[in-house]
Design a protein around this motif. Sequence first.
Motif, mmCIF file in Angstrom:
data_model
loop_
_atom_site.group_PDB
_atom_site.id
_atom_site.type_symbol
_atom_site.label_atom_id
_atom_site.label_comp_id
_atom_site.label_asym_id
_atom_site.label_seq_id
_atom_site.Cartn_x
_atom_site.Cartn_y
_atom_site.Cartn_z
ATOM 1 N N PRO A 121 2.320 28.502 0.848
ATOM 2 C CA PRO A 121 2.232 27.039 0.802
ATOM 3 C C PRO A 121 0.844 26.507 1.176
ATOM 4 N N ASN A 122 0.577 25.292 0.710
ATOM 5 C CA ASN A 122 -0.630 24.581 1.136
ATOM 6 C C ASN A 122 -0.292 23.207 1.725
ATOM 7 N N LEU A 123 0.952 22.745 1.538
ATOM 8 C CA LEU A 123 1.387 21.461 2.066
ATOM 9 C C LEU A 123 2.832 21.568 2.527
ATOM 10 N N LYS A 124 3.306 20.567 3.236
ATOM 11 C CA LYS A 124 4.713 20.478 3.612
ATOM 12 C C LYS A 124 5.181 19.055 3.378
ATOM 13 N N VAL A 125 6.472 18.893 3.123
ATOM 14 C CA VAL A 125 6.963 17.578 2.734
ATOM 15 C C VAL A 125 8.453 17.458 3.014
ATOM 16 N N ALA A 126 8.910 16.240 3.129
ATOM 17 C CA ALA A 126 10.330 15.931 3.178
ATOM 18 C C ALA A 126 10.566 14.738 2.260
ATOM 19 N N VAL A 127 11.778 14.613 1.757
ATOM 20 C CA VAL A 127 12.126 13.488 0.887
ATOM 21 C C VAL A 127 12.686 12.350 1.730
ATOM 22 N N GLN A 128 12.187 11.160 1.514
ATOM 23 C CA GLN A 128 12.698 9.971 2.173
ATOM 24 C C GLN A 128 12.854 8.855 1.147
ATOM 25 N N VAL A 129 13.193 7.663 1.616
ATOM 26 C CA VAL A 129 13.510 6.568 0.707
ATOM 27 C C VAL A 129 12.673 5.340 1.056
ATOM 28 N N LEU A 130 12.091 4.736 0.035
ATOM 29 C CA LEU A 130 11.308 3.519 0.168
ATOM 30 C C LEU A 130 12.155 2.328 -0.251
ATOM 31 N N VAL A 131 12.156 1.287 0.568
ATOM 32 C CA VAL A 131 12.899 0.067 0.257
ATOM 33 C C VAL A 131 12.006 -1.142 0.491
ATOM 34 N N PRO A 132 12.320 -2.264 -0.154
ATOM 35 C CA PRO A 132 11.596 -3.489 0.161
ATOM 36 C C PRO A 132 11.819 -3.873 1.616
ATOM 37 N N GLU A 133 10.848 -4.500 2.226
ATOM 38 C CA GLU A 133 10.948 -4.889 3.629
ATOM 39 C C GLU A 133 12.182 -5.745 3.902
ATOM 40 N N LYS A 134 12.551 -6.577 2.942
ATOM 41 C CA LYS A 134 13.682 -7.476 3.112
ATOM 42 C C LYS A 134 15.042 -6.791 2.966
ATOM 43 N N SER A 135 15.047 -5.522 2.548
ATOM 44 C CA SER A 135 16.313 -4.801 2.376
ATOM 45 C C SER A 135 17.048 -4.685 3.701
ATOM 46 N N ALA A 136 18.366 -4.784 3.638
ATOM 47 C CA ALA A 136 19.191 -4.629 4.838
ATOM 48 C C ALA A 136 19.446 -3.165 5.178
ATOM 49 N N ALA A 201 3.573 2.520 0.847
ATOM 50 C CA ALA A 201 3.943 1.476 1.808
ATOM 51 C C ALA A 201 2.720 0.929 2.535
ATOM 52 N N LYS A 202 1.746 1.803 2.793
ATOM 53 C CA LYS A 202 0.545 1.343 3.487
ATOM 54 C C LYS A 202 -0.307 0.457 2.589
ATOM 55 N N GLU A 203 -0.385 0.796 1.312
ATOM 56 C CA GLU A 203 -1.246 0.078 0.388
ATOM 57 C C GLU A 203 -0.560 -1.124 -0.264
ATOM 58 N N ASN A 204 0.758 -1.200 -0.133
ATOM 59 C CA ASN A 204 1.512 -2.288 -0.742
ATOM 60 C C ASN A 204 2.399 -2.947 0.303
ATOM 61 N N PRO A 205 1.899 -3.966 0.991
ATOM 62 C CA PRO A 205 2.700 -4.649 2.013
ATOM 63 C C PRO A 205 4.011 -5.161 1.430
ATOM 64 N N GLY A 206 5.053 -5.114 2.265
ATOM 65 C CA GLY A 206 6.354 -5.584 1.809
ATOM 66 C C GLY A 206 7.343 -4.468 1.562
ATOM 67 N N TYR A 207 6.955 -3.230 1.910
ATOM 68 C CA TYR A 207 7.847 -2.080 1.747
ATOM 69 C C TYR A 207 7.868 -1.270 3.035
ATOM 70 N N ARG A 208 8.948 -0.530 3.240
ATOM 71 C CA ARG A 208 9.056 0.349 4.404
ATOM 72 C C ARG A 208 9.813 1.608 4.008
ATOM 73 N N VAL A 209 9.576 2.670 4.758
ATOM 74 C CA VAL A 209 10.217 3.960 4.504
ATOM 75 C C VAL A 209 11.341 4.154 5.513
ATOM 76 N N LEU A 210 12.540 4.419 5.017
ATOM 77 C CA LEU A 210 13.657 4.675 5.914
ATOM 78 C C LEU A 210 13.413 5.976 6.668
ATOM 79 N N PRO A 211 13.753 6.045 7.958
ATOM 80 C CA PRO A 211 13.445 7.239 8.754
ATOM 81 C C PRO A 211 14.263 8.470 8.377
ATOM 82 N N GLU A 212 15.427 8.284 7.804
ATOM 83 C CA GLU A 212 16.300 9.418 7.479
ATOM 84 C C GLU A 212 15.702 10.270 6.369
ATOM 85 N N LYS A 213 15.791 11.590 6.519
ATOM 86 C CA LYS A 213 15.273 12.518 5.516
ATOM 87 C C LYS A 213 16.410 13.079 4.671
#
Length: 278
Positions: A121-136, A201-213
């Motif tokens: 390997p050269n990298l490591k990763v996990a899958v997460q989910v991006l949602v709009p900031e306003k998402s419940a 998410a960093k470059e496009n304000p208004g989104y957040r990444v859910l912590p669950e993998k």
Amino acid sequence: MKKITSVLFSALLGLGLASGAAHAADGSLAKIKARDKLIVGVFTDKPPFGYVDEKGNYVGFDTDLGRRFAKDLLGDENKVEFVAVEPASRIPFLQSDKVDLILANMTVTPERRQVVDFTNPNLKVAVQVLVPEKSAAKGLDDLADKTLIVTTGTTADIWLTRNHPDWKVLKFEKNTESLQALAQGRGDAYAQDNLVLFSWAKENPGYRVLPEKLGSEDPIAPAVKKGNIELRDWVNDRLAKLGEEQYLLKLYDQYVRDHLSADTDPDDVIVEGGKWQG
């Protein structure tokens, strides 16, 4: 960072197992040297790892690694040809000898190991989910009755197909198309490698990444055609040598660091020297 959808992958699996050994090593070191060019499959829409800049140049973490491989093998970093791939085309391009090597965020999975050979390997990763900031939504279960966007052939696509086949999933061929669909409100969330999501998410304000993998943290590795042990071992040797000069850390500093939060540990992203500790 992925695989092929279930039905398509099953067909490729049979093809790969049936014909892989007979045609293996078409990207052997001798043939690459005779051609005087290393052919590498990369993404064009996945910054900071592989993308095309405003001048039409291939740039990014993966493309620079490809240039370094060309320099070490052929003496000139410009003796590399980049071929644009999508997540679902990475394995077919290796099997059909369109590329010698894939450097396109491909996560190592047992299914893929059956049809390609991965280097260390050269990298490591996990899958997460991006949602709009306003998402419940606070976790994955909150999306069970929503529409999830995925890019075809990615680990996220595979994981959701396997674990939640009854959920509504909207698929696109390109990462950019998936992110555009989320921005247009065509889906409620986008599941993808977390490195891509953190950057977006960093470059496009208004989104957040859910912590669950979605599943565990996994290694990402370069891939060669099944049976091409010579090239695989050469890449492993180069990754080990590059680890001695902290080369991946240099690429991280150049391309990745500014896309992630300031407190991100590089060791949570890169695997220097190919030494996977998972």
